[in-house]
Scaffold this motif. Sequence first.
Motif, mmCIF file in Angstrom:
data_model
loop_
_atom_site.group_PDB
_atom_site.id
_atom_site.type_symbol
_atom_site.label_atom_id
_atom_site.label_comp_id
_atom_site.label_asym_id
_atom_site.label_seq_id
_atom_site.Cartn_x
_atom_site.Cartn_y
_atom_site.Cartn_z
ATOM 1 N N UNK A 1 -8.822 -9.235 -8.183
ATOM 2 C CA UNK A 1 -8.996 -8.108 -7.281
ATOM 3 C C UNK A 1 -7.963 -7.036 -7.619
ATOM 4 N N UNK A 2 -8.408 -5.800 -7.747
ATOM 5 C CA UNK A 2 -7.510 -4.674 -7.996
ATOM 6 C C UNK A 2 -7.154 -4.005 -6.676
ATOM 7 N N UNK A 3 -5.870 -3.713 -6.501
ATOM 8 C CA UNK A 3 -5.366 -3.144 -5.257
ATOM 9 C C UNK A 3 -4.604 -1.860 -5.554
ATOM 10 N N UNK A 4 -4.879 -0.818 -4.770
ATOM 11 C CA UNK A 4 -4.156 0.444 -4.849
ATOM 12 C C UNK A 4 -3.010 0.390 -3.845
ATOM 13 N N UNK A 5 -1.825 0.823 -4.264
ATOM 14 C CA UNK A 5 -0.671 0.881 -3.375
ATOM 15 C C UNK A 5 -0.123 2.302 -3.424
ATOM 16 N N UNK A 6 -0.204 3.007 -2.301
ATOM 17 C CA UNK A 6 0.254 4.389 -2.247
ATOM 18 C C UNK A 6 1.491 4.560 -1.388
ATOM 19 N N UNK A 7 2.151 5.693 -1.546
ATOM 20 C CA UNK A 7 3.347 6.071 -0.808
ATOM 21 C C UNK A 7 4.532 5.157 -1.137
ATOM 22 N N UNK A 58 -2.951 -9.834 1.282
ATOM 23 C CA UNK A 58 -1.874 -8.888 0.967
ATOM 24 C C UNK A 58 -2.191 -7.505 1.542
ATOM 25 N N UNK A 59 -3.435 -7.060 1.405
ATOM 26 C CA UNK A 59 -3.842 -5.753 1.943
ATOM 27 C C UNK A 59 -3.632 -5.728 3.454
ATOM 28 N N UNK A 60 -4.107 -6.769 4.139
ATOM 29 C CA UNK A 60 -3.983 -6.828 5.595
ATOM 30 C C UNK A 60 -2.526 -6.847 6.044
ATOM 31 N N UNK A 61 -1.684 -7.568 5.307
ATOM 32 C CA UNK A 61 -0.279 -7.711 5.696
ATOM 33 C C UNK A 61 0.555 -6.474 5.370
ATOM 34 N N UNK A 62 0.270 -5.813 4.257
ATOM 35 C CA UNK A 62 1.142 -4.736 3.788
ATOM 36 C C UNK A 62 0.701 -3.325 4.172
ATOM 37 N N UNK A 63 -0.591 -3.113 4.393
ATOM 38 C CA UNK A 63 -1.061 -1.760 4.715
ATOM 39 C C UNK A 63 -0.431 -1.287 6.023
ATOM 40 N N UNK A 64 0.249 -0.138 5.975
ATOM 41 C CA UNK A 64 0.890 0.416 7.161
ATOM 42 C C UNK A 64 2.311 -0.078 7.384
ATOM 43 N N UNK A 65 2.753 -1.054 6.583
ATOM 44 C CA UNK A 65 4.122 -1.558 6.712
ATOM 45 C C UNK A 65 5.092 -0.674 5.954
ATOM 46 N N UNK A 66 6.350 -0.760 6.336
ATOM 47 C CA UNK A 66 7.364 0.063 5.705
ATOM 48 C C UNK A 66 8.024 -0.690 4.555
ATOM 49 N N UNK A 67 8.304 0.036 3.474
ATOM 50 C CA UNK A 67 9.034 -0.511 2.336
ATOM 51 C C UNK A 67 9.947 0.596 1.838
#
Length: 88
Positions: A1-7, A58-67
């Motif tokens: 699965x390919x995942x986009x990670x922005x910001x 990973x998408x559900x856990x990380x989307x909207x979280x701060x890093x």
Amino acid sequence: MNIYVGNLSYRMNDKELEEVFTKFGAVKSAKVIMDRETGKSKGFGFIEMEDSAAGTKAIEALNGNENEGRTLRVNEAQPRAEKPRRQF
């Protein structure tokens, strides 16, 4: 699965991006996209996960979280849209 990670933080590199996602499963590849001219991060990247279930988790856990002080946008990567060639 390919995942986009922005910001992403502009200081983040491929290895650090991979470490964020290994908590959810095996990572095939992690790539922070860099500007060709300056060599600096463009603030987004792509992750390829071995397993779709791990990718979804990973998408559900990380989307909207701060890093590193930035709110991540994480979703399934979409194929690049075909753009017509520019004519000069």
